[in-house]
Design an enzyme around this catalytic site. Structure first.
Site, PDB file in Angstrom:
ATOM      1  N   ARG A  22      -9.194  -0.193   3.688  1.00 17.84           N
ATOM      2  CA  ARG A  22      -8.283   0.780   3.222  1.00 17.84           C
ATOM      3  C   ARG A  22      -6.842   0.163   2.669  1.00 17.84           C
ATOM      4  O   ARG A  22      -5.969   0.712   1.883  1.00 17.84           O
ATOM      5  CB  ARG A  22      -7.957   2.007   4.222  1.00 17.84           C
ATOM      6  N   LYS A  24       0.868  -1.218  -0.106  1.00 24.82           N
ATOM      7  CA  LYS A  24      -0.077  -0.169  -0.005  1.00 24.82           C
ATOM      8  C   LYS A  24       0.789   1.380   0.143  1.00 24.82           C
ATOM      9  O   LYS A  24       0.718   2.265  -1.086  1.00 24.82           O
ATOM     10  CB  LYS A  24      -0.976   0.163   1.316  1.00 24.82           C
ATOM     11  N   ASN A  25       1.874   1.449   0.756  1.00 16.33           N
ATOM     12  CA  ASN A  25       2.590   2.555   1.132  1.00 16.33           C
ATOM     13  C   ASN A  25       3.296   2.960  -0.059  1.00 16.33           C
ATOM     14  O   ASN A  25       4.176   3.901  -0.069  1.00 16.33           O
ATOM     15  CB  ASN A  25       3.381   2.626   2.367  1.00 16.33           C
ATOM     16  N   ARG A  66      -0.218  14.891  12.889  1.00 14.70           N
ATOM     17  CA  ARG A  66       0.602  14.547  11.782  1.00 14.70           C
ATOM     18  C   ARG A  66       0.988  15.499  10.811  1.00 14.70           C
ATOM     19  O   ARG A  66       0.563  16.033   9.938  1.00 14.70           O
ATOM     20  CB  ARG A  66      -0.173  13.552  10.986  1.00 14.70           C
ATOM     21  N   ASP A 119       3.791   0.304  12.421  1.00 13.56           N
ATOM     22  CA  ASP A 119       2.596  -0.106  11.690  1.00 13.56           C
ATOM     23  C   ASP A 119       2.338  -1.605  12.325  1.00 13.56           C
ATOM     24  O   ASP A 119       1.109  -2.221  12.157  1.00 13.56           O
ATOM     25  CB  ASP A 119       2.418  -0.197  10.269  1.00 13.56           C
ATOM     26  N   CYS A 172      -5.418   8.075   8.816  1.00  9.69           N
ATOM     27  CA  CYS A 172      -5.459   7.532  10.151  1.00  9.69           C
ATOM     28  C   CYS A 172      -5.284   8.429  11.381  1.00  9.69           C
ATOM     29  O   CYS A 172      -4.296   9.275  11.188  1.00  9.69           O
ATOM     30  CB  CYS A 172      -4.768   6.373  10.573  1.00  9.69           C
TER      31      CYS A 172
HETATM   32  C1  EPZ Z   1       3.960   6.731   6.777  1.00 10.90           C
HETATM   33  O1  EPZ Z   1       3.109   7.956   7.239  1.00 10.90           O
HETATM   34  C2  EPZ Z   1       2.975   5.624   6.554  1.00 10.90           C
HETATM   35  N1  EPZ Z   1       1.871   6.023   5.729  1.00 10.90           N
HETATM   36  C3  EPZ Z   1       2.470   5.382   7.814  1.00 10.90           C
HETATM   37  O2  EPZ Z   1       1.666   4.023   7.716  1.00 10.90           O
HETATM   38  C4  EPZ Z   1       3.751   5.047   9.079  1.00 10.90           C
HETATM   39  O3  EPZ Z   1       3.141   4.689  10.120  1.00 10.90           O
HETATM   40  C5  EPZ Z   1       4.699   5.899   8.798  1.00 10.90           C
HETATM   41  O4  EPZ Z   1       4.918   6.341   7.493  1.00 10.90           O
HETATM   42  C6  EPZ Z   1       5.731   5.707   9.448  1.00 10.90           C
HETATM   43  O5  EPZ Z   1       6.569   4.478   9.166  1.00 10.90           O
HETATM   44  C7  EPZ Z   1       1.994   6.035   4.595  1.00 10.90           C
HETATM   45  O6  EPZ Z   1       3.034   5.744   3.640  1.00 10.90           O
HETATM   46  C8  EPZ Z   1       0.888   6.657   3.616  1.00 10.90           C
HETATM   47  P1  EPZ Z   1       6.161   9.930   8.821  1.00 10.90           P
HETATM   48  P2  EPZ Z   1       3.942   9.241   7.069  1.00 10.90           P
HETATM   49  O7  EPZ Z   1       6.154  11.417   7.865  1.00 10.90           O
HETATM   50  O8  EPZ Z   1       4.705   9.350   6.046  1.00 10.90           O
HETATM   51  C9  EPZ Z   1       6.902  13.375  12.054  1.00 10.90           C
HETATM   52  C10 EPZ Z   1      -0.414   2.799   7.751  1.00 10.90           C
HETATM   53  O9  EPZ Z   1      -1.033   2.207   8.817  1.00 10.90           O
HETATM   54  N2  EPZ Z   1       6.766  14.186  11.206  1.00 10.90           N
HETATM   55  O10 EPZ Z   1       7.180   8.907   8.427  1.00 10.90           O
HETATM   56  O11 EPZ Z   1       2.640  10.357   7.374  1.00 10.90           O
HETATM   57  C11 EPZ Z   1       5.484  12.660  12.421  1.00 10.90           C
HETATM   58  O12 EPZ Z   1       4.652  13.407  13.202  1.00 10.90           O
HETATM   59  C12 EPZ Z   1       0.167   4.283   7.891  1.00 10.90           C
HETATM   60  O13 EPZ Z   1      -0.303   2.326   6.550  1.00 10.90           O
HETATM   61  C13 EPZ Z   1       6.902  15.428  11.348  1.00 10.90           C
HETATM   62  O14 EPZ Z   1       7.448  16.073  12.384  1.00 10.90           O
HETATM   63  O15 EPZ Z   1       4.596   9.052   8.359  1.00 10.90           O
HETATM   64  C14 EPZ Z   1       5.724  11.347  12.967  1.00 10.90           C
HETATM   65  O16 EPZ Z   1       6.045  11.293  14.405  1.00 10.90           O
HETATM   66  C15 EPZ Z   1      -0.285   4.686   9.128  1.00 10.90           C
HETATM   67  N3  EPZ Z   1       6.876  16.605  10.206  1.00 10.90           N
HETATM   68  C16 EPZ Z   1       7.305  10.980  12.265  1.00 10.90           C
HETATM   69  O17 EPZ Z   1       7.639  12.165  11.542  1.00 10.90           O
HETATM   70  C17 EPZ Z   1       6.610  16.161   8.866  1.00 10.90           C
HETATM   71  O18 EPZ Z   1       6.589  16.960   7.958  1.00 10.90           O
HETATM   72  C18 EPZ Z   1       7.015   9.909  11.114  1.00 10.90           C
HETATM   73  O19 EPZ Z   1       6.246  10.475  10.293  1.00 10.90           O
HETATM   74  C19 EPZ Z   1       6.168  14.763   8.753  1.00 10.90           C
HETATM   75  C20 EPZ Z   1       6.472  13.853   9.655  1.00 10.90           C
END
Ligand code: EPZ
Length: 427
Positions: free
Chosen positions: A397, A22-23, A122, A305, A117
């Site tokens: 999803r 998915k991702n 986020r 995840d 989610c």
């Molecule tokens: C991706 O989300 C995945 N989603 C998530 O999977 C997964 O939990 C996550 O990566 C971590 O592996 C998709 O790929 C669509 P991040 P993403 O940016 O990209 C902080 C699922 O169940 N952050 O790596 O949104 C954030 O708050 C989903 O399939 C900032 O501070 O996650 C978090 O604490 C749920 N500023 C950390 O970084 C930013 O600009 C990691 O978030 C971006 C993120």
């Protein structure tokens, strides 16, 4: 409204084949915009996040043709619109990848603040940091994020936090920018490497994906290609947990065992046996489950995840387990549902302390998000008796044919329409 009805307590046995990731899919589909050409994407999972991504592509002017359930031809030659419809972008978090792809090709993009989610705050500041470093401007008006910058130029970006989304979006916006972009402190998840491989198949020059530093040399133009998406690490991990928690024996096919190593290591500590083959793993358990400690971290650490799924597993392990959530502020909301099933779990902020119980009891349950929902399915499969899980659209999803795949492993699970509440007639 649909629900799952699960009659648990049976060991799962047999074989299951894992769908595309998915991702990776939700980033690769927007990336086709950069080709301004025809791409054929294979091994797309048949899940609602992919359907929404395809609907967004169509709405932007792409021609989308289904070749079979998991293969689509996408012709982005005539894409001209740069505004993603609000109702579609709200349906999934990953709609933010259209920002990077549209900005990269047209120098402009408008996407509503994304949905997805609810795992706590986020932010997307790191995505915007990368766009601005390349010369774009950003603003938020009426809930829409606008980015624009006609002449993007390569730049050096050091991310303040390791972010999957920001790393992907930075790659998308940099592949057509002038000169070299260096991205440091990037995410290393398998889907980062998959997106880089896809961009390179379209003629981009992206190096270093899978390490801390990615270098992108901007190209004048990209072209179409045929690409097959990698298998889904988390879907595979979910079936590994299903085999372990039910004391079953399942061959999980079409996987990349290397991607599963952080999960395999913890499952073995918890008492399961994992046998690795070239593109499959067999998971079985004959003895008791044992307590263990887990902290979720960016890849190659233990994936966040999988955290709800491991919490379920460890809720029936002997002894005290500790799970620390290292990525999201609020990813233990589903624990209340497990407690209703008899689990003994105390949550304090981002730490859950689990005292293993003998067994979980069936209960009416509600899926609060994608992975929490999948974890409740595993809990219901382990609990002897009938559980019902509401709000399964969250689960659909991200999991292709979950009910059919589990039925193929001998699970007693069915999907039912939920009768809508009948309001009493006014007297
Ligand atoms: C991706 O989300 C995945 N989603 C998530 O999977 C997964 O939990 C996550 O990566 C971590 O592996 C998709 O790929 C669509 P991040 P993403 O940016 O990209 C902080 C699922 O169940 N952050 O790596 O949104 C954030 O708050 C989903 O399939 C900032 O501070 O996650 C978090 O604490 C749920 N500023 C950390 O970084 C930013 O600009 C990691 O978030 C971006 C993120």
């Amino acid at each position: 409204m649909e629900k799952f009805v699960i009659n648990g307590g049976k060991p799962l046995t047999g074989e299951v084949s894992i769908s595309g990731a998915k991702n990776a899919a939700v980033a690769i589909l927007p990336a086709t915009i950069l080709a301004a050409d025809k791409c054929v994407i294979e091994n797309l999972p048949a899940i609602s996040d992919v359907t929404v991504s395809l609907q967004i592509l169509s709405a932007l002017g792409a021609r989308v043709r289904m070749l079979n359930k998991n293969t689509y031809e996408i012709d982005t030659t005539h894409v001209c619109c740069t505004e993603v419809p609000d109702d579609l972008s709200r349906q999934m978090r990953a709609s933010y990848y259209f920002l990077g792809a549209l900005l990269g090709r047209f120098g402009s993009a408008q996407v509503a603040m994304p949905g997805g989610c609810n795992l706590g705050p986020r932010p997307i500041d790191q995505h915007l940091k990368a766009f601005c470093a390349l010369g774009a401007r950003d603003s938020v008006e009426y809930g829409m994020i606008n980015v624009s910058g006609e002449e993007l130029a390569g730049a050096h970006v050091f991310f303040d936090t390791v972010s999957v989304g920001a790393t992907m979006n930075a790659m998308l916006s940099a592949v057509l920018a002038g000169g070299q972009t260096v991205l440091e402190n990037v995410a290393k998840e398998p889907h980062i490497v998959d997106l880089a491989n896809f961009l390179n198949m379209m003629g981009a020059d992206v190096r270093g994906a899978g390490t801390d530093v990615i270098k992108v040399r901007g190209r004048e133009a990209l072209h179409g290609c045929t690409y097959s998406i990698i298998p889904d690490q988390i879907e595979a991990g979910s079936y590994m947990v299903a085999a372990a928690i039910t004391g079953g024996n399942v061959l999980i096919k079409n996987v990349i065992p290397k991607h599963l190593e952080p999960i395999t290591a913890k499952l073995e500590l918890a008492g399961a046996t994992v046998e690795e083959y070239d593109d499959a793993v067999r998971v079985y358990r004959t003895g008791d489950l044992a307590a263990t400690k887990i902290k979720t971290m960016p890849h190659p650490g233990f994936p966040t995840d999988m955290q709800p799924l491991m919490t379920v597993l460890l809720s029936v392990a002997q002894g005290t387990s500790i799970i620390t959530e290292g990525i999201w502020e609020n990813r233990f909301r589903y624990v209340d549902e497990l407690v209703r099933m008899g689990a003994n779990i105390q949550v304090d902020g981002q730490v859950a302390v689990i005292e293993g119980v003998q067994e979980l009891q069936p209960a009416p349950l509600r899926a609060s998000d994608l992975r929490a929902g999948a974890a409740l399915v595993m809990a219901a499969l382990a609990a002897r008796g009938t559980s019902e899980i509401d709000e399964v659209s969250h689960i659909e999803r991200g999991y292709e044919s979950l009910v059919e795949k589990l039925q193929g492993l001998g699970a007693d699970i069915r999907r039912e329409e939920k009768a809508s509440a009948v309001l009493p007639q006014a007297l």
